[in-house]
Structure formats: structure tokens, C-alpha cells
Design an enzyme around this catalytic site. Structure first.
Site, PDB file in Angstrom:
ATOM      1  N   GLU A  31       0.870  -1.177   0.000  1.00  0.00           N
ATOM      2  CA  GLU A  31       0.000   0.000   0.000  1.00  0.00           C
ATOM      3  C   GLU A  31       0.906   1.226   0.000  1.00  0.00           C
ATOM      4  OE1 GLU A  31      -2.966  -0.293   3.099  1.00  0.00           O
ATOM      5  OE2 GLU A  31      -3.626  -2.265   2.364  1.00  0.00           O
ATOM      6  N   GLU A  89       9.665  -6.585  -4.783  1.00  0.00           N
ATOM      7  CA  GLU A  89       9.703  -7.899  -4.079  1.00  0.00           C
ATOM      8  C   GLU A  89      10.603  -7.810  -2.853  1.00  0.00           C
ATOM      9  OE1 GLU A  89       8.612 -11.308  -5.476  1.00  0.00           O
ATOM     10  OE2 GLU A  89       7.620 -10.498  -7.245  1.00  0.00           O
ATOM     11  N   GLY A 101       5.004  -0.497   2.207  1.00  0.00           N
ATOM     12  CA  GLY A 101       5.705  -1.281   1.194  1.00  0.00           C
ATOM     13  C   GLY A 101       6.644  -2.268   1.882  1.00  0.00           C
ATOM     14  N   GLN A 105      28.592   1.887 -20.580  1.00  0.00           N
ATOM     15  CA  GLN A 105      29.981   2.358 -20.699  1.00  0.00           C
ATOM     16  C   GLN A 105      30.667   1.764 -21.938  1.00  0.00           C
ATOM     17  OE1 GLN A 105      30.935   4.582 -18.544  1.00  0.00           O
ATOM     18  NE2 GLN A 105      33.032   4.873 -19.267  1.00  0.00           N
ATOM     19  N   THR A 132      12.931  -4.497  -1.026  1.00  0.00           N
ATOM     20  CA  THR A 132      14.144  -3.771  -1.446  1.00  0.00           C
ATOM     21  C   THR A 132      15.377  -4.574  -1.017  1.00  0.00           C
ATOM     22  OG1 THR A 132      14.394  -2.561   0.617  1.00  0.00           O
ATOM     23  CG2 THR A 132      12.956  -1.559  -1.071  1.00  0.00           C
ATOM     24  N   GLY A 168      29.988   3.607 -25.001  1.00  0.00           N
ATOM     25  CA  GLY A 168      30.414   5.007 -25.059  1.00  0.00           C
ATOM     26  C   GLY A 168      29.207   5.918 -25.221  1.00  0.00           C
ATOM     27  N   ARG A 223      33.022  -2.290 -32.899  1.00  0.00           N
ATOM     28  CA  ARG A 223      33.495  -0.907 -32.767  1.00  0.00           C
ATOM     29  C   ARG A 223      35.025  -0.867 -32.722  1.00  0.00           C
ATOM     30  NH1 ARG A 223      32.144   4.427 -33.411  1.00  0.00           N
ATOM     31  NH2 ARG A 223      33.221   5.710 -31.844  1.00  0.00           N
TER      32      ARG A 223
HETATM   33  C1  LIG Z   1       7.498  -1.183 -10.780  1.00  0.00           C
HETATM   34  C2  LIG Z   1       7.018  -1.711  -9.464  1.00  0.00           C
HETATM   35  C3  LIG Z   1       6.193  -2.830  -9.433  1.00  0.00           C
HETATM   36  C4  LIG Z   1       5.718  -3.302  -8.215  1.00  0.00           C
HETATM   37  N1  LIG Z   1       4.853  -4.380  -8.219  1.00  0.00           N
HETATM   38  C5  LIG Z   1       4.269  -4.749  -7.058  1.00  0.00           C
HETATM   39  C6  LIG Z   1       3.230  -5.753  -7.053  1.00  0.00           C
HETATM   40  O1  LIG Z   1       2.890  -6.344  -8.085  1.00  0.00           O
HETATM   41  N2  LIG Z   1       2.620  -6.040  -5.874  1.00  0.00           N
HETATM   42  C7  LIG Z   1       2.966  -5.425  -4.708  1.00  0.00           C
HETATM   43  O2  LIG Z   1       2.378  -5.741  -3.686  1.00  0.00           O
HETATM   44  N3  LIG Z   1       3.946  -4.475  -4.673  1.00  0.00           N
HETATM   45  C8  LIG Z   1       4.598  -4.124  -5.820  1.00  0.00           C
HETATM   46  N4  LIG Z   1       5.564  -3.142  -5.804  1.00  0.00           N
HETATM   47  C9  LIG Z   1       5.881  -2.460  -4.547  1.00  0.00           C
HETATM   48  C10 LIG Z   1       7.270  -2.781  -4.021  1.00  0.00           C
HETATM   49  O3  LIG Z   1       7.326  -4.079  -3.540  1.00  0.00           O
HETATM   50  C11 LIG Z   1       7.616  -1.704  -2.974  1.00  0.00           C
HETATM   51  O4  LIG Z   1       7.827  -0.496  -3.679  1.00  0.00           O
HETATM   52  C12 LIG Z   1       8.834  -2.083  -2.159  1.00  0.00           C
HETATM   53  O5  LIG Z   1       8.545  -3.161  -1.314  1.00  0.00           O
HETATM   54  C13 LIG Z   1       9.331  -0.913  -1.300  1.00  0.00           C
HETATM   55  O6  LIG Z   1       8.299  -0.316  -0.582  1.00  0.00           O
HETATM   56  P1  LIG Z   1       8.135   1.280  -0.628  1.00  0.00           P
HETATM   57  O7  LIG Z   1       8.144   1.702  -2.060  1.00  0.00           O
HETATM   58  O8  LIG Z   1       6.951   1.633   0.178  1.00  0.00           O
HETATM   59  O9  LIG Z   1       9.445   1.856   0.040  1.00  0.00           O
HETATM   60  P2  LIG Z   1       9.657   2.110   1.592  1.00  0.00           P
HETATM   61  O10 LIG Z   1       9.221   0.927   2.379  1.00  0.00           O
HETATM   62  O11 LIG Z   1       9.060   3.432   1.942  1.00  0.00           O
HETATM   63  O12 LIG Z   1      11.241   2.216   1.686  1.00  0.00           O
HETATM   64  C14 LIG Z   1      11.945   3.438   1.360  1.00  0.00           C
HETATM   65  C15 LIG Z   1      13.442   3.165   1.571  1.00  0.00           C
HETATM   66  O13 LIG Z   1      13.676   2.849   2.954  1.00  0.00           O
HETATM   67  C16 LIG Z   1      14.358   1.598   3.043  1.00  0.00           C
HETATM   68  N5  LIG Z   1      13.898   0.898   4.240  1.00  0.00           N
HETATM   69  C17 LIG Z   1      12.604   0.724   4.663  1.00  0.00           C
HETATM   70  N6  LIG Z   1      12.580   0.011   5.796  1.00  0.00           N
HETATM   71  C18 LIG Z   1      13.873  -0.257   6.114  1.00  0.00           C
HETATM   72  C19 LIG Z   1      14.501  -0.976   7.180  1.00  0.00           C
HETATM   73  N7  LIG Z   1      13.798  -1.577   8.158  1.00  0.00           N
HETATM   74  N8  LIG Z   1      15.859  -1.033   7.200  1.00  0.00           N
HETATM   75  C20 LIG Z   1      16.586  -0.447   6.207  1.00  0.00           C
HETATM   76  N9  LIG Z   1      16.052   0.225   5.172  1.00  0.00           N
HETATM   77  C21 LIG Z   1      14.703   0.301   5.128  1.00  0.00           C
HETATM   78  C22 LIG Z   1      13.978   0.850   1.767  1.00  0.00           C
HETATM   79  O14 LIG Z   1      14.960  -0.128   1.450  1.00  0.00           O
HETATM   80  C23 LIG Z   1      13.951   1.993   0.750  1.00  0.00           C
HETATM   81  O15 LIG Z   1      15.263   2.252   0.322  1.00  0.00           O
HETATM   82  C24 LIG Z   1       6.096  -2.671  -7.000  1.00  0.00           C
HETATM   83  C25 LIG Z   1       6.946  -1.562  -7.050  1.00  0.00           C
HETATM   84  C26 LIG Z   1       7.404  -1.077  -8.245  1.00  0.00           C
HETATM   85  C27 LIG Z   1       8.300   0.133  -8.253  1.00  0.00           C
END
Ligand SMILES: Cc1cc2nc3c(=O)[nH]c(=O)nc-3n(C[C@H](O)[C@H](O)[C@H](O)COP(=O)(O)OP(=O)(O)OC[C@H]3O[C@@H](n4cnc5c(N)ncnc54)[C@H](O)[C@@H]3O)c2cc1C
Length: 380
Positions: free
Chosen positions: A129, A364, A133, A337, A366, A340, A269
Site C-alpha cells: 500500500e 519484491e 511497502g 559504458q 528492497t 560510449g 566498434r
Molecule cells: C514497478 C514496481 C512494481 C511493483 N509491483 C508490485 C506488485 O505487483 N505487488 C505489490 O504488492 N507491490 C509491488 N511493488 C511495490 C514494491 O514491492 C515496494 O515499492 C517495495 O517493497 C518498497 O516499498 P516502498 O516503495 O513503500 O518503500 P519504503 O518501504 O518506503 O522504503 C523506502 C526506503 O527505505 C528503506 N527501508 C525501509 N525500511 C527499512 C529498514 N527496516 N531497514 C533499512 N532500510 C529500510 C527501503 O529499502 C527503501 O530504500 C512494485 C513496485 C514497483 C516500483
């Protein structure tokens, strides 16, 4: 140069040959157009489905391919080497079927799984949501029991195939008990009240539609709940272990595609009177890229073989996702890279590969979250 593979059976080798043939004929000629226009290649999924490539890791009795995960992942890698968008789609579809297969009753499986695995139906997976995430236990979308139904309200962000899928595997809150208050549902796309918001304007993966799914009094029969009430998060997380291997394979395919393009360009190249691949400084860049691709493949295959053997593989899946996606980012950046100035233009696909690699480190879970999973497992 296609990847050299050691497949576990003749049938598996045939599957790789079939996949190469289909993607070369049906996908490769369309990829540049799909990525430029952002059109969703629904027909390609039907073609892959009819060839049995959307259901490989599921048992034959339900219409699946009955293949070990190590085979499915290598097929997926071959698809992603040609189109990361379609590779991601195949992986998300497999993830969307996972909950029904692992947590559904026999009756539920017999009723829905065959049509989901036939390839005529495309799945989506709704966990994230906007505010939840990395921390899905903070989700707010609710499913309230009402007689023989549940009524869902809320919004699921970032849904791959949002608005294009035929069914949605949805995690929603059935009680306020944190991670134990979440349940899993299978929601048909045509259920009244379910709509897709406008697609996200992304950096890459233009051929993969991503949208927030809006639930406005979406009423579904209670029999569409998978597993018990409160089991939704464990079902989702178990699926992610397998899904992460899917993304690891997609990232490796993407990196292989970038390596192949870079080798071909470097042989052609010329600078200082010889092909740039014959300058040691550049040849070593290509050697490092090749080592990164091969070690990524070995890492996801090691995890897949543990899964196939019925062993715990959660840490190994996170390691594979981390290694393969970080390697893909490095390899695709190096591919730019090698080209070029030409690499920085849209005349060649390598700039696109680099943009596509970035998201592999984000979805899936981060790569920070993968490290969290690995570290927690080590501390156990
Ligand atoms: C193109 C795309 C397709 C997607 N498809 C799906 C899908 O089909 N179904 C679905 O459910 N989701 C999907 N997602 C969502 C995706 O899984 C989330 O974007 C991801 O899990 C990260 O959540 P967030 O974007 O809320 O980032 P956040 O949770 O807000 O994180 C922001 C940053 O903080 C870091 N962070 C957060 N918590 C911690 C911690 N405890 N320790 C260290 N670092 C932390 C994260 O690594 C990140 O760098 C998709 C996202 C994208 C971009």
C-alpha cells in the site's frame, strides 16, 4: 551468444529451446515498440500461456508443467533476456497463483487453479500500500465479514498488471492484530467496485503496467478466502520467497541481454585501429560483466535446488535476489559504458536495460529488506 546451461533433463533442455524459439519469433521483434509506446503486451502472455510457459512450476494435475523450480527459473531468465517487462509479468503471474496452490483447499484448487494456469487468465499480486511497502503489516485495506461474503475497502499500491489482470491475489486486514490480522483473498477482476487508478509513469519497464487498485465495497464470496483468517501475511511472505527467486532470474536474464549486446558492439566498434574488445582495459570490463552474470546464475540456481529438494531456502532466496539484482545493476551500467556515447542514446537498448535493472533492486522487497531477512536468519 545464448547462455550455456546444464539442464537436469532432456525435457528441460527442450523447454529452453522452445522458449528461445518463441521469444525470438513472438517477442524480440516487438520489444522496442512495446517499450517505446508503453502498450501492455497481453497477447504475448497468451502465447506463452498456450505454450505452457506460464505454469511450469505447478503440478500437471492442475494444468501446470510439473517442472522443478530450477527449470522454471531458467526459462524465465530466457524470457527476461529478451524482455524484462514480460519476464517480470511471468514471475508475478506465478506469484499470484502461489497462494491458491499452497493455502487453498482441494476444492478451491480444482475449481480455479486450472484456468489460472492455462495462460488464458493473467494474475496480479496486491500486498503493498502507499504507506506500507517494506512494512506490509502496516496495511489498512480492510475485508469485513458480512454473512457469506467479505466486503473489501481500501487501495493496494504498485500492482503489477493493475487494470490488466483477470484475477487479483489480495492481502487485506480482517482484524487489528498487526501482522496476524491479515487474510488472503482471490478477487476476480470483474467484481463490482474494483477499479484501477491511472498507471504509474515509471522510469522503465514501460511494457509492464503498474497501478493502484481501488477497492470500493468490493463484495466477494467467503469461499474466495485462501487459508484461515489471519494467515494472509505468512501466505504472502512464503510466496515472496519463491517470487524473489523469480526476480533474481529476471535480473540475470536482463544482465545476460546487456552482456550480449556489449560483446557484439565491442567486437564491431574500432578505436586506435582495433576492435575495442581487444583493448585490455575494455576486455576486462566485459570479463567482469561475464563473471557477474555467471555467478548470479549460480546463486539463484543454488537456492532453487534447495527449494526443489524441499529444504528451507528463505535466506538463500534473499541472497539470490540481492546478488542477482545488484549484479544486474552493475552489468547494465557497464554495458552503457562499453557503448560510449552511443550507450547514452535511445538508438541502442542498453540505456533501457540500465533503467530496468534499477527497479529489480526495489520490488519484491528492497535490497535493504533482503539484508534484513539474511541478517535475521543468521542471528537465529
Ligand atoms: C514497478 C514496481 C512494481 C511493483 N509491483 C508490485 C506488485 O505487483 N505487488 C505489490 O504488492 N507491490 C509491488 N511493488 C511495490 C514494491 O514491492 C515496494 O515499492 C517495495 O517493497 C518498497 O516499498 P516502498 O516503495 O513503500 O518503500 P519504503 O518501504 O518506503 O522504503 C523506502 C526506503 O527505505 C528503506 N527501508 C525501509 N525500511 C527499512 C529498514 N527496516 N531497514 C533499512 N532500510 C529500510 C527501503 O529499502 C527503501 O530504500 C512494485 C513496485 C514497483 C516500483
Amino acid at each position: 551468444m545464448p547462455a550455456t546451461r546444464l539442464m537436469p533433463s532432456e525435457e528441460a533442455s527442450d523447454l529452453i529451446a522452445l522458449t528461445r524459439d518463441i521469444v525470438a519469433k513472438e517477442l524480440a521483434p516487438k520489444v522496442a515498440q512495446i517499450e517505446a509506446s508503453g502498450e501492455f503486451p497481453r497477447e504475448v502472455f497468451r502465447t506463452l500461456g498456450r505454450a505452457g510457459l506460464l505454469s511450469l512450476p505447478y503440478p500437471e494435475e492442475f494444468g501446470g508443467g510439473g517442472q522443478p523450480y530450477e527449470v522454471y527459473l531458467q526459462v524465465l531468465e530466457e524470457i527476461a533476456a529478451v524482455s524484462a517487462s514480460v519476464g517480470v509479468g511471468v514471475s508475478v503471474h506465478a506469484l499470484s497463483c502461489f497462494g491458491l496452490f499452497t493455502a487453498g483447499t482441494d476444492e478451491q484448487r480444482k475449481q480455479w487453479l486450472p484456468e489460472m494456469l492455462s495462460g488464458e487468465q493473467l494474475g496480479a499480486y496486491c500486498l503493498s500500500e502507499a504507506h506500507a511497502g517494506s512494512d506490509p503489516a502496516a496495511m489498512r485495506t480492510r475485508a469485513v465479514r458480512d454473512g457469506d461474503s467479505y466486503v473489501l475497502n481500501g487501495a493496494k499500491a504498485w500492482t503489477t498488471h493493475g487494470g490488466k489482470a483477470d484475477f487479483y491475489k489480495v492481502m487485506a486486514r480482517t482484524s487489528d492484530d498487526g501482522g496476524r490480522g491479515i487474510s488472503c483473498f482471490l478477487v476476480p477482476a470483474d467484481t463490482p467496485g474494483l477499479t484501477a487508478d491511472h498507471p504509474e509513469q515509471k522510469m522503465g519497464l514501460m511494457g509492464s503496467t503498474t497501478a493502484t487498485m481501488l477497492f470500493d465495497d468490493v463484495r466477494i464470496p467467503a469461499e474466495r478466502r485462501l487459508g484461515d483468517e489471519g494467515q494472509g501475511l505468512p501466505i504472502a511472505l512464503a510466496g515472496l520467497d519463491s517470487g524473489r527467486l523469480g526476480i533474481a532470474a529476471v535480473a540475470t536474464g536482463l544482465a545476460q541481454g546487456a552482456l550480449d549486446a556489449a560483446i557484439a558492439y565491442a567486437k564491431d566498434r574500432q578505436t586506435f585501429g582495433k576492435a575495442i574488445i581487444d583493448h585490455q582495459g575494455l576486455g576486462f570490463v566485459l570479463a567482469d560483466m561475464s563473471a557477474a552474470v555467471e555467478s548470479a546464475r549460480a546463486t539463484y540456481l543454488a537456492a532453487a535446488r534447495m527449494k526443489d529438494a524441499g529444504q528451507k531456502f528463505s535466506r538463500q532466496a534473499s541472497i539470490a535476489k540481492l546478488v542477482c539484482t545488484d549484479n544486474a545493476m552493475k552489468v547494465t551500467t557497464d554495458a552503457v559504458q562499453v557503448f560510449g556515447g552511443a550507450g547514452y542514446t535511445r538508438d541502442f537498448p542498453v540505456e533501457r536495460y540500465m533503467r530496468e535493472a534499477k527497479v529489480m533492486q526495489i520490488f519484491e522487497g528492497t535490497n535493504q529488506i533482503q539484508r534484513l531477512v539474511i541478517a535475521r536468519d543468521l542471528a537465529r
